[in-house]
Design a protein around this motif. Sequence first.
Motif, PDB file in Angstrom:
ATOM      1  N   GLU A  10       7.909   7.130  83.540  1.00  0.00           N
ATOM      2  CA  GLU A  10       8.895   6.236  82.935  1.00  0.00           C
ATOM      3  C   GLU A  10       8.298   4.850  82.694  1.00  0.00           C
ATOM      4  OE1 GLU A  10      11.609   7.063  81.721  1.00  0.00           O
ATOM      5  OE2 GLU A  10      12.742   8.489  82.942  1.00  0.00           O
ATOM      6  N   ARG A  39       7.845  15.569  76.050  1.00  0.00           N
ATOM      7  CA  ARG A  39       8.273  14.180  75.941  1.00  0.00           C
ATOM      8  C   ARG A  39       9.720  14.134  75.481  1.00  0.00           C
ATOM      9  NH1 ARG A  39       5.298  11.777  70.489  1.00  0.00           N
ATOM     10  NH2 ARG A  39       6.119  13.289  68.983  1.00  0.00           N
ATOM     11  N   ARG A  94       9.313  10.340  79.846  1.00  0.00           N
ATOM     12  CA  ARG A  94      10.705   9.863  79.776  1.00  0.00           C
ATOM     13  C   ARG A  94      11.669  11.002  80.116  1.00  0.00           C
ATOM     14  NH1 ARG A  94      10.930   4.862  77.988  1.00  0.00           N
ATOM     15  NH2 ARG A  94       9.782   4.100  76.186  1.00  0.00           N
ATOM     16  N   SER A  98      15.384   7.028  81.821  1.00  0.00           N
ATOM     17  CA  SER A  98      15.330   6.282  80.555  1.00  0.00           C
ATOM     18  C   SER A  98      16.708   6.176  79.927  1.00  0.00           C
ATOM     19  CB  SER A  98      14.363   6.949  79.568  1.00  0.00           C
ATOM     20  OG  SER A  98      13.041   6.542  79.789  1.00  0.00           O
TER      21      SER A  98
END
Length: 204
Positions: A10, A39, A94, A98
């Motif tokens: 992150e 991702r 992420r 996020s």
Amino acid sequence: MSKKPIIVFEGIEGSGKSHHISVVSKYLTKKKITHIKIREPGGNVSSEKIRRLILNNKSNFNKNTDLLLYLAARSENINTIESSYKKKVILIDRFTDSTIAYQHIGMGVDINLIKILNKFLLKNIKVDFTFLNLVNKQNLYSRLKKRKSLNRYDKFDMSFYNKVQKGFVKISKVNKKKYQLVNSNLDIKKNEQLILNTIDQLIK
């Protein structure tokens, strides 16, 4: 902790998370440790289509639409994650933090809505460890300048990035044992080794 953990990278833009996840993936490949790398947004064909829509500079979605698009991309990734869960090391660039840092803390979307939707999508899937990459203003902007092209999320002002980064740090304090903060303003090779040392501990 599972020896086939979910490990998330992150951080805000320019923090080095994508670089480090790539280094870790190559390291695991070299050690012949089965893993997948995805991702967010993105990760498979359908999610990548949504990614292009979200990050397109011509897009101008409101904050709730942004949230739903990100979670739609996550929904498309769930089957990929489920099929490898506890069977392979899963590296994610992420993930749920996020969504909270950007959509809730940064943009003000209702946290309860985010939690409900994440719970619905993830069911029993849980992140085992997170590397939180932190970057200062100078390095953030110098790294963004080196990119061939900038997407919609590369163009926020510094006050927004500061708010999001502080949000990430706040999230990490809830369960410090499952987070490692990485000061990406320091020497990148030292950080690579720091991360790989932790990876060895996570998968041994």
